[in-house]
Motif scaffolding. Structure first.
Motif, PDB file in Angstrom:
ATOM      1  N   CYS A   1      50.388   5.872  17.240  1.00 37.19           N
ATOM      2  CA  CYS A   1      48.968   5.773  16.893  1.00 37.19           C
ATOM      3  C   CYS A   1      48.152   5.115  17.997  1.00 37.19           C
ATOM      4  N   THR A   2      48.702   4.116  18.659  1.00 37.73           N
ATOM      5  CA  THR A   2      47.967   3.459  19.746  1.00 37.73           C
ATOM      6  C   THR A   2      47.702   4.427  20.884  1.00 37.73           C
ATOM      7  N   SER A   3      48.711   5.174  21.294  1.00 41.23           N
ATOM      8  CA  SER A   3      48.498   6.104  22.407  1.00 41.23           C
ATOM      9  C   SER A   3      47.567   7.243  22.002  1.00 41.23           C
ATOM     10  N   GLU A   4      47.682   7.749  20.790  1.00 38.42           N
ATOM     11  CA  GLU A   4      46.804   8.839  20.343  1.00 38.42           C
ATOM     12  C   GLU A   4      45.336   8.413  20.324  1.00 38.42           C
ATOM     13  N   THR A   5      45.060   7.229  19.794  1.00 40.91           N
ATOM     14  CA  THR A   5      43.660   6.794  19.714  1.00 40.91           C
ATOM     15  C   THR A   5      43.125   6.344  21.070  1.00 40.91           C
ATOM     16  N   SER A   6      44.001   5.975  21.990  1.00 44.40           N
ATOM     17  CA  SER A   6      43.534   5.578  23.322  1.00 44.40           C
ATOM     18  C   SER A   6      42.987   6.769  24.101  1.00 44.40           C
ATOM     19  N   TRP A   7      43.347   7.980  23.691  1.00 41.07           N
ATOM     20  CA  TRP A   7      42.864   9.182  24.367  1.00 41.07           C
ATOM     21  C   TRP A   7      41.499   9.625  23.865  1.00 41.07           C
ATOM     22  N   TRP A   8      41.017   9.003  22.784  1.00 40.25           N
ATOM     23  CA  TRP A   8      39.686   9.354  22.292  1.00 40.25           C
ATOM     24  C   TRP A   8      38.652   8.979  23.349  1.00 40.25           C
ATOM     25  N   SER A   9      37.612   9.759  23.454  1.00 33.23           N
ATOM     26  CA  SER A   9      36.565   9.523  24.452  1.00 33.23           C
ATOM     27  C   SER A   9      35.767   8.263  24.113  1.00 33.23           C
ATOM     28  N   PRO A  10      35.049   7.718  25.092  1.00 37.93           N
ATOM     29  CA  PRO A  10      34.193   6.560  24.823  1.00 37.93           C
ATOM     30  C   PRO A  10      33.167   6.841  23.717  1.00 37.93           C
ATOM     31  N   GLU A  11      32.719   8.093  23.606  1.00 40.94           N
ATOM     32  CA  GLU A  11      31.758   8.457  22.556  1.00 40.94           C
ATOM     33  C   GLU A  11      32.334   8.240  21.163  1.00 40.94           C
ATOM     34  N   VAL A  12      33.621   8.516  21.009  1.00 42.84           N
ATOM     35  CA  VAL A  12      34.272   8.317  19.703  1.00 42.84           C
ATOM     36  C   VAL A  12      34.347   6.828  19.389  1.00 42.84           C
ATOM     37  N   HIS A  13      34.727   6.020  20.348  1.00 45.08           N
ATOM     38  CA  HIS A  13      34.818   4.572  20.119  1.00 45.08           C
ATOM     39  C   HIS A  13      33.433   3.978  19.826  1.00 45.08           C
ATOM     40  N   LYS A  14      32.408   4.472  20.491  1.00 43.62           N
ATOM     41  CA  LYS A  14      31.038   4.029  20.219  1.00 43.62           C
ATOM     42  C   LYS A  14      30.626   4.421  18.796  1.00 43.62           C
ATOM     43  N   ALA A  15      30.983   5.637  18.389  1.00 43.87           N
ATOM     44  CA  ALA A  15      30.659   6.101  17.034  1.00 43.87           C
ATOM     45  C   ALA A  15      31.407   5.295  15.972  1.00 43.87           C
ATOM     46  N   LEU A  16      32.648   4.900  16.251  1.00 39.52           N
ATOM     47  CA  LEU A  16      33.399   4.059  15.313  1.00 39.52           C
ATOM     48  C   LEU A  16      32.697   2.720  15.101  1.00 39.52           C
ATOM     49  N   LYS A  17      32.219   2.123  16.176  1.00 41.32           N
ATOM     50  CA  LYS A  17      31.500   0.854  16.070  1.00 41.32           C
ATOM     51  C   LYS A  17      30.218   1.038  15.278  1.00 41.32           C
ATOM     52  N   GLU A  18      29.500   2.122  15.549  1.00 37.98           N
ATOM     53  CA  GLU A  18      28.254   2.395  14.808  1.00 37.98           C
ATOM     54  C   GLU A  18      28.543   2.537  13.311  1.00 37.98           C
ATOM     55  N   ALA A  19      29.611   3.240  12.960  1.00 40.19           N
ATOM     56  CA  ALA A  19      29.978   3.418  11.549  1.00 40.19           C
ATOM     57  C   ALA A  19      30.335   2.082  10.905  1.00 40.19           C
ATOM     58  N   MET A  20      31.069   1.252  11.624  1.00 45.03           N
ATOM     59  CA  MET A  20      31.418  -0.060  11.075  1.00 45.03           C
ATOM     60  C   MET A  20      30.160  -0.895  10.846  1.00 45.03           C
ATOM     61  N   ASP A  21      29.234  -0.854  11.787  1.00 47.81           N
ATOM     62  CA  ASP A  21      27.992  -1.619  11.658  1.00 47.81           C
ATOM     63  C   ASP A  21      27.142  -1.125  10.487  1.00 47.81           C
ATOM     64  N   LYS A  22      27.121   0.198  10.269  1.00 43.63           N
ATOM     65  CA  LYS A  22      26.293   0.788   9.212  1.00 43.63           C
ATOM     66  C   LYS A  22      27.004   0.864   7.860  1.00 43.63           C
ATOM     67  N   GLY A  23      28.339   0.829   7.882  1.00 43.57           N
ATOM     68  CA  GLY A  23      29.096   0.961   6.639  1.00 43.57           C
ATOM     69  C   GLY A  23      29.141   2.391   6.136  1.00 43.57           C
ATOM     70  N   THR A  24      28.909   3.342   7.036  1.00 44.83           N
ATOM     71  CA  THR A  24      28.957   4.761   6.677  1.00 44.83           C
ATOM     72  C   THR A  24      29.226   5.594   7.921  1.00 44.83           C
ATOM     73  N   CYS A  25      29.790   6.766   7.708  1.00 42.67           N
ATOM     74  CA  CYS A  25      29.995   7.720   8.803  1.00 42.67           C
ATOM     75  C   CYS A  25      28.994   8.866   8.720  1.00 42.67           C
ATOM     76  N   ALA A  26      28.157   8.837   7.690  1.00 44.08           N
ATOM     77  CA  ALA A  26      27.183   9.913   7.482  1.00 44.08           C
ATOM     78  C   ALA A  26      26.274  10.070   8.701  1.00 44.08           C
ATOM     79  N   ASP A  27      26.148  11.310   9.141  1.00 38.94           N
ATOM     80  CA  ASP A  27      25.246  11.683  10.243  1.00 38.94           C
ATOM     81  C   ASP A  27      25.604  11.037  11.579  1.00 38.94           C
TER      82      ASP A  27
END
Length: 123
Positions: free
Chosen positions: A64-90
């Motif tokens: 799992c660590t190696s698989e998620t490390s290949w995600w682009s910076p955009e994905v990691h930025k979106a994960l942080k945004e979702a955590m901050d908002k409490g939703t993945c919508a839009d």
């Protein structure tokens, strides 16, 4: 960042993919003796490390660590945004929605079996 709602839920060392690099393929007798599946003179399929090594191959895997490390910076930025908002919508992540992007291997890498998007949607 991980695809899980809680960092402690992330199964960092869980195997996501594994395979046997086995070239050239051994004889049918060697392949079968190692509990592998002989398909033809070019392909012997071994599904465990012991059978792979026994047939003369090199066992490979990703976790799992190696698989998620290949995600682009955009994905990691979106994960942080979702955590901050409490939703993945839009929320978009690179080539599609965040929810779709982290679905695989996301759920299998979280102890709960759910990605943060699935957790947020269930609330």
């Amino acid at each position: 960042m991980t695809p899980c709602t809680h960092k402690a839920d992330f199964l960092a060392t869980k195997t996501v993919h594994s395979w046997c690099d086995l070239y050239p393929a051994p004889s049918e007798a060697v392949c079968v003796a190692q509990n592998c599946t002989y398909h033809n003179e070019w392909y012997c399929e071994c599904n465990s490390e012991a059978s792979c090594v026994g047939a003369g191959g090199r066992f490979q895997s990703t976790n799992c660590t190696s698989e998620t490390s290949w995600w682009s910076p955009e994905v990691h930025k979106a994960l942080k945004e979702a955590m901050d908002k409490g939703t993945c919508a839009d929320i978009q992540a690179g080539w599609g929605s965040l929810e779709q992007t982290i679905q695989y291997p996301g759920g299998m890498c979280c102890n709960s079996g759910k990605t943060m998007c699935e957790d947020f949607a269930a609330r």
